[in-house]
Design a protein around this motif. Structure first.
Motif, mmCIF file in Angstrom:
data_model
loop_
_atom_site.group_PDB
_atom_site.id
_atom_site.type_symbol
_atom_site.label_atom_id
_atom_site.label_comp_id
_atom_site.label_asym_id
_atom_site.label_seq_id
_atom_site.Cartn_x
_atom_site.Cartn_y
_atom_site.Cartn_z
ATOM 1 N N ARG A 196 4.810 -6.626 -6.412
ATOM 2 C CA ARG A 196 5.858 -7.048 -5.485
ATOM 3 C C ARG A 196 6.604 -8.362 -5.718
ATOM 4 N NH1 ARG A 196 2.640 -6.145 0.053
ATOM 5 N NH2 ARG A 196 1.321 -7.728 -0.904
ATOM 6 N N ARG A 229 9.797 -1.373 -11.351
ATOM 7 C CA ARG A 229 9.760 -0.575 -10.115
ATOM 8 C C ARG A 229 11.127 0.036 -9.810
ATOM 9 N NH1 ARG A 229 8.780 2.630 -6.457
ATOM 10 N NH2 ARG A 229 8.047 2.064 -4.381
ATOM 11 N N SER A 239 -2.892 0.025 -9.302
ATOM 12 C CA SER A 239 -3.194 1.350 -8.770
ATOM 13 C C SER A 239 -3.059 1.238 -7.264
ATOM 14 C CB SER A 239 -4.619 1.732 -9.186
ATOM 15 O OG SER A 239 -4.932 3.024 -8.733
ATOM 16 N N PHE A 275 6.191 6.944 -0.342
ATOM 17 C CA PHE A 275 6.389 5.552 0.061
ATOM 18 C C PHE A 275 7.847 5.377 0.386
ATOM 19 C CE2 PHE A 275 2.386 5.216 -2.058
ATOM 20 C CZ PHE A 275 1.729 4.221 -1.377
ATOM 21 N N SER A 331 0.617 3.587 8.099
ATOM 22 C CA SER A 331 -0.091 2.328 8.294
ATOM 23 C C SER A 331 -0.488 2.150 9.756
ATOM 24 C CB SER A 331 0.790 1.158 7.870
ATOM 25 O OG SER A 331 0.108 -0.047 8.131
ATOM 26 N N PRO A 332 -1.731 1.764 10.024
ATOM 27 C CA PRO A 332 -2.136 1.491 11.411
ATOM 28 C C PRO A 332 -1.521 0.204 11.952
ATOM 29 C CG PRO A 332 -3.932 0.969 9.922
ATOM 30 C CD PRO A 332 -2.844 1.568 9.079
ATOM 31 N N TRP A 377 -8.680 -2.516 7.012
ATOM 32 C CA TRP A 377 -8.589 -2.273 8.455
ATOM 33 C C TRP A 377 -9.937 -2.382 9.164
ATOM 34 C CZ3 TRP A 377 -3.943 -3.288 9.559
ATOM 35 C CH2 TRP A 377 -2.931 -2.977 8.639
HETATM 36 O O1 1CP Z 1 7.101 -0.311 -2.964
HETATM 37 C C1 1CP Z 1 6.371 -0.844 -3.812
HETATM 38 O O2 1CP Z 1 6.800 -1.519 -4.755
HETATM 39 C C2 1CP Z 1 4.917 -0.578 -3.717
HETATM 40 C C3 1CP Z 1 4.178 -1.729 -3.186
HETATM 41 C C4 1CP Z 1 2.693 -1.533 -3.527
HETATM 42 C C5 1CP Z 1 1.993 -2.133 -4.576
HETATM 43 C C6 1CP Z 1 2.530 -3.121 -5.582
HETATM 44 C C7 1CP Z 1 1.818 -0.660 -2.881
HETATM 45 C C8 1CP Z 1 2.141 0.246 -1.784
HETATM 46 N N1 1CP Z 1 0.590 -0.734 -3.510
HETATM 47 C C9 1CP Z 1 0.641 -1.631 -4.551
HETATM 48 C C10 1CP Z 1 -0.420 -1.951 -5.499
HETATM 49 C C11 1CP Z 1 -1.782 -2.195 -5.012
HETATM 50 N N2 1CP Z 1 -2.296 -1.808 -3.791
HETATM 51 C C12 1CP Z 1 -2.831 -2.829 -5.731
HETATM 52 C C13 1CP Z 1 -2.759 -3.259 -7.195
HETATM 53 C C14 1CP Z 1 -2.069 -4.532 -7.423
HETATM 54 C C15 1CP Z 1 -2.816 -5.789 -7.186
HETATM 55 O O3 1CP Z 1 -3.675 -5.908 -6.311
HETATM 56 O O4 1CP Z 1 -2.546 -6.747 -7.906
HETATM 57 C C16 1CP Z 1 -3.944 -2.890 -4.891
HETATM 58 C C17 1CP Z 1 -5.285 -3.526 -5.172
HETATM 59 C C18 1CP Z 1 -3.589 -2.223 -3.685
HETATM 60 C C19 1CP Z 1 -4.521 -2.012 -2.580
HETATM 61 C C20 1CP Z 1 -4.033 -1.482 -1.294
HETATM 62 N N3 1CP Z 1 -3.104 -0.501 -1.062
HETATM 63 C C21 1CP Z 1 -4.563 -1.882 -0.044
HETATM 64 C C22 1CP Z 1 -5.700 -2.862 0.135
HETATM 65 C C23 1CP Z 1 -5.262 -4.270 0.024
HETATM 66 C C24 1CP Z 1 -4.375 -4.773 1.157
HETATM 67 O O5 1CP Z 1 -3.278 -5.217 0.832
HETATM 68 O O6 1CP Z 1 -4.792 -4.732 2.319
HETATM 69 C C25 1CP Z 1 -3.891 -1.142 0.941
HETATM 70 C C26 1CP Z 1 -4.112 -1.231 2.439
HETATM 71 C C27 1CP Z 1 -2.971 -0.263 0.293
HETATM 72 C C28 1CP Z 1 -2.074 0.753 0.904
HETATM 73 C C29 1CP Z 1 -0.655 0.507 0.602
HETATM 74 N N4 1CP Z 1 -0.118 0.586 -0.637
HETATM 75 C C30 1CP Z 1 1.204 0.247 -0.622
HETATM 76 C C31 1CP Z 1 1.543 -0.035 0.715
HETATM 77 C C32 1CP Z 1 2.909 -0.439 1.197
HETATM 78 C C33 1CP Z 1 0.384 0.141 1.476
HETATM 79 C C34 1CP Z 1 0.276 0.076 2.964
HETATM 80 C C35 1CP Z 1 -0.023 -1.240 3.558
HETATM 81 C C36 1CP Z 1 -0.018 -1.085 5.068
HETATM 82 O O7 1CP Z 1 -0.578 -0.131 5.620
HETATM 83 O O8 1CP Z 1 0.613 -1.943 5.716
#
Ligand code: 1CP
Length: 337
Positions: free
Chosen positions: A30, A39, A75, A90, A158-159, A205
């Protein structure tokens, strides 16, 4: 299994390290312009995760910029529902949208089919672990915790927006929980076999659950996953974000290290928890000025001076973060004596 390892693993094993180990949750993605460029050309996020060449490139992007001690694979925790045939979209600014959960299909799908869908992630790990830039560093694999995956599968979004309270009384609840645990184990084992030197469990969560329900939804499944990961010879870091009682969580779940959020007072953690600690600082501090950033980083470093401590944040790097602030933070931590 592990060809590579670094000072994060050393710290977790109780060894002295030459400097404070540091990496960031959501370090790949991001906020980095080089990520946003990839992206913008890859509008399907799941396909991007499942493209081992591009996901490897994104995984190592932060290592090219910053003196950090680990890569975390690019991932997503939602690839587990995806691997079970619950598809995900997404949408810009709306977050993930999951299809309806088809329980019959989810129970039926054979392991080979699940692993076939996840296979590009194992290629990503294998290829990344061979990269020169990874030498002497850890490669972190991860899964969402059972509870957090359960929430997404039943809430279907998302919750953060809203949580459907029916999820607690879902008729196939116990079977679904067991099914998630099964796939988490498959996925962790494959990540370890392909080069993950550490596993982190994201329970984003955890804080939503009431005290009464945490045994069933958090403690029991996570304890099982932690034991399983340890049995593979790999250390596991747990991040039960906003959980009420970190001490009890550590005593019951027994992770090798605990990652803390920014709402908990780090002094209480250092006083009551004796396993290695990770993280804590509010990611919003990176949106402010350098002086405040340095002061706040030093506050955490001082509190954990006599504790095994891995520097990280209390949640992921925010999308609006200026990468030069991340660099300044890394330097501050690495120069700390
Ligand atoms: O639109 C985009 O560009 C996608 C954004 C994005 C990215 C970069 C998402 C969507 N996921 C990721 C990568 C990601 N997700 C990683 C790898 C990168 C890193 O950590 O450096 C990891 C470990 C995650 C883990 C993840 N995904 C979590 C747990 C960590 C946290 O932030 O709480 C969760 C809850 C998700 C779900 C998720 N993935 C993406 C979104 C927008 C969401 C939902 C978040 C939400 O419910 O608000």
């Amino acid at each position: 299994y592990n060809l590579i390892m670094g000072i994060i693993k050393d710290c977790i094993k109780g060894k002295k390290t030459s400097s404070i180990p540091i990496w960031f949750m959501r370090q790949a993605g991001r906020y980095l312009p080089e990520f946003r460029e990839i992206r913008s050309k890859n509008t399907n996020f799941i396909n991007l995760c499942l493209n081992p060449q591009l996901s490897k490139e994104i995984t190592i992007q932060p290592l090219k910029r910053f003196n950090i001690d680990a890569a975390i694979i690019f991932s997503d925790i939602l690839l587990i529902p995806y691997s079970l045939g619950q598809y995900i979209k997404f949408e810009k600014d709306l977050g993930p949208k999951l299809d309806d959960l088809n329980f019959e299909n989810i129970i039926k799908s054979p392991d080979e089919e699940i692993l076939k869908k996840l296979n590009p992630i194992y290629d990503l790990l294998k290829n990344t672990s061979k990269e020169k830039i990874l030498s002497g560093k850890d490669l972190i694999g991860f899964v969402g915790a059972t509870w957090t995956i359960y929430v997404y599968m039943l809430n279907k979004k998302s919750p953060k927006k809203s949580l459907n309270n029916d999820i607690y009384n879902y008729p196939n609840r116990d079977d679904l929980i067991q099914r998630i645990i099964h796939v988490q184990k498959l996925h962790i084992k494959k990540q370890v076999e392909n080069g993950a030197s550490l596993i982190q469990i994201f329970d984003s969560w955890a804080g939503l659950l009431s005290e009464k329900k945490k045994n069933q939804f958090i403690y029991e499944p996570t304890k099982e996953i932690v034991e399983f990961t340890k049995s593979l010879g790999v250390e596991v870091i747990c991040f039960p974000r906003n959980i009420q009682n970190y001490k009890e969580y550590c005593d019951v779940v027994k992770p090798n290290a605990i990652s803390i959020d920014y709402n908990i007072d780090p002094k209480i953690i250092s006083k009551h928890i004796d396993i290695p600690v990770q993280g804590g600082m509010d990611p919003k501090i990176l949106l402010g000025d350098k002086e405040t950033l340095k002061k706040e980083a030093k506050r955490y470093l001082d509190i954990f001076k006599n504790h095994a401590y891995i520097f990280n944040l209390g949640h992921g790097v925010l999308p609006e973060t200026d990468p030069s602030m991340v660099d300044y933070l890394v330097k501050t931590v690495k120069e700390y004596k």
